[in-house]
Design a protein around this motif. Structure first.
Motif, PDB file in Angstrom:
ATOM      1  N   ALA A 108       0.844  -1.263  -0.104  1.00  0.00           N
ATOM      2  CA  ALA A 108      -0.039  -0.165   0.005  1.00  0.00           C
ATOM      3  C   ALA A 108       0.773   1.129  -0.125  1.00  0.00           C
ATOM      4  O   ALA A 108       0.356   2.177  -0.447  1.00  0.00           O
ATOM      5  N   GLU A 109       2.242   1.287   0.388  1.00  0.00           N
ATOM      6  CA  GLU A 109       3.215   2.362   0.676  1.00  0.00           C
ATOM      7  C   GLU A 109       4.415   2.053  -0.015  1.00  0.00           C
ATOM      8  O   GLU A 109       4.869   1.031   0.042  1.00  0.00           O
ATOM      9  N   LYS A 110       4.670   3.156  -0.925  1.00  0.00           N
ATOM     10  CA  LYS A 110       6.183   3.028  -1.565  1.00  0.00           C
ATOM     11  C   LYS A 110       7.060   3.938  -1.010  1.00  0.00           C
ATOM     12  O   LYS A 110       6.489   5.172  -0.439  1.00  0.00           O
ATOM     13  N   LYS A 111       8.190   3.848  -0.638  1.00  0.00           N
ATOM     14  CA  LYS A 111       9.216   4.984  -0.025  1.00  0.00           C
ATOM     15  C   LYS A 111      10.267   5.069  -0.994  1.00  0.00           C
ATOM     16  O   LYS A 111      10.708   4.022  -1.593  1.00  0.00           O
ATOM     17  N   GLY A 112      10.876   6.341  -0.553  1.00  0.00           N
ATOM     18  CA  GLY A 112      12.253   6.519  -0.999  1.00  0.00           C
ATOM     19  C   GLY A 112      12.778   7.890  -1.196  1.00  0.00           C
ATOM     20  O   GLY A 112      12.458   8.319   0.090  1.00  0.00           O
ATOM     21  N   ARG A 113      13.821   8.135  -1.779  1.00  0.00           N
ATOM     22  CA  ARG A 113      14.537   9.431  -1.948  1.00  0.00           C
ATOM     23  C   ARG A 113      14.450  10.102  -3.203  1.00  0.00           C
ATOM     24  O   ARG A 113      14.120   9.320  -4.275  1.00  0.00           O
ATOM     25  N   GLY A 114      14.699  11.239  -3.254  1.00  0.00           N
ATOM     26  CA  GLY A 114      14.703  11.953  -4.391  1.00  0.00           C
ATOM     27  C   GLY A 114      15.465  13.288  -4.594  1.00  0.00           C
ATOM     28  O   GLY A 114      15.973  13.689  -3.494  1.00  0.00           O
ATOM     29  N   TYR A 115      15.431  13.942  -5.654  1.00  0.00           N
ATOM     30  CA  TYR A 115      16.134  15.113  -5.851  1.00  0.00           C
ATOM     31  C   TYR A 115      15.352  16.150  -6.828  1.00  0.00           C
ATOM     32  O   TYR A 115      14.918  15.585  -7.955  1.00  0.00           O
ATOM     33  N   PHE A 116      15.366  17.430  -6.759  1.00  0.00           N
ATOM     34  CA  PHE A 116      14.759  18.373  -7.866  1.00  0.00           C
ATOM     35  C   PHE A 116      15.923  19.358  -8.036  1.00  0.00           C
ATOM     36  O   PHE A 116      16.366  19.956  -6.896  1.00  0.00           O
ATOM     37  N   LYS A 117      15.997  19.760  -9.149  1.00  0.00           N
ATOM     38  CA  LYS A 117      16.833  21.088  -9.461  1.00  0.00           C
ATOM     39  C   LYS A 117      16.109  22.099 -10.074  1.00  0.00           C
ATOM     40  O   LYS A 117      15.348  21.757 -11.009  1.00  0.00           O
ATOM     41  N   PHE A 118      16.086  23.152  -9.470  1.00  0.00           N
ATOM     42  CA  PHE A 118      15.295  24.383  -9.736  1.00  0.00           C
ATOM     43  C   PHE A 118      15.740  25.185 -11.131  1.00  0.00           C
ATOM     44  O   PHE A 118      17.035  25.365 -11.084  1.00  0.00           O
TER      45      PHE A 118
END
Length: 194
Positions: A108-118
């Motif tokens: 029911a739930e997935k998790k992780g990490r990430g990044y965005f560049k503006f």
């Protein structure tokens, strides 16, 4: 007897050689990290706003100092997610979780990490954009996520996720929308026909 001894030696050798290979991929690792260098955040810019992606829908972000929190609802309204992270220059690094509406259990739930560049507006792009990735578990890279800031939309984190019965299709049985008026009196039973 010699055959049994040889089988044991082969099994012992396989176990000794295979154990390091099997444990190499288990736990403890840092995960894949994006190889990006932060630049300066453009003067007067902020992550606060509503950002649109065809895949992830509307992402509502709110920045407080260098901390950023956000929530999104997928366009098909089958999943919603949340993220919390910290910005360094024009880079936002975060942890995320996404919930499947109406699903219970380990999937029911997935998790992780990430990044965005503006990225600020350019001659060919009239609005702020970001480009980045999200990864599963400890990975920061994996699936691309690009979005464009929406004009004249204020973020509303409270409007997304975890709202109760409506997440499961239970309707608004407990809301304040009550019928108006008085109920009709019950009808008298009709006499049986001869």
């Amino acid at each position: 007897m010699k055959l049994t001894r040889r089988l044991w030696m082969v099994a012992a050798l396989a176990a000794t050689m295979g154990l390091p290979l099997m444990t190499a991929g288990c736990g403890g690792g840092q995960g894949k990290t994006a190889d990006i260098t932060p630049g300066e955040m453009p003067a007067g810019s902020s992550w606060t706003g509503v950002w649109y992606s065809e895949l992830y829908g509307y992402l509502h972000l709110v920045q407080d100092g260098d901390a950023v929190a956000g929530k999104w609802l997928r366009p098909h309204k089958d999943r919603w997610g949340e993220l919390k992270g910290k910005m360094t220059g024009d880079i936002l690094r975060f942890e995320w979780s996404e919930h499947t509406i109406g699903l219970i259990g380990p999937n029911a739930e997935k998790k992780g990490r990430g990044y965005f560049k503006f990225s600020p507006p350019t001659a060919t792009q009239a609005f702020d954009t970001f480009a980045g990735e999200i990864g599963r578990d400890k990975d920061e890279t994996g699936e691309p996520w690009d979005a464009v800031r929406q004009k004249d939309m204020a973020p509303d984190l409270a409007s997304i996720g975890g709202t109760g019965a409506s997440d499961l299709g239970g309707g608004d049985w407990d809301s304040e929308n009550k019928e108006q008026g008085s109920p009709e009196a019950p009808a008298e039973p009709q006499a049986p026909s001869p």
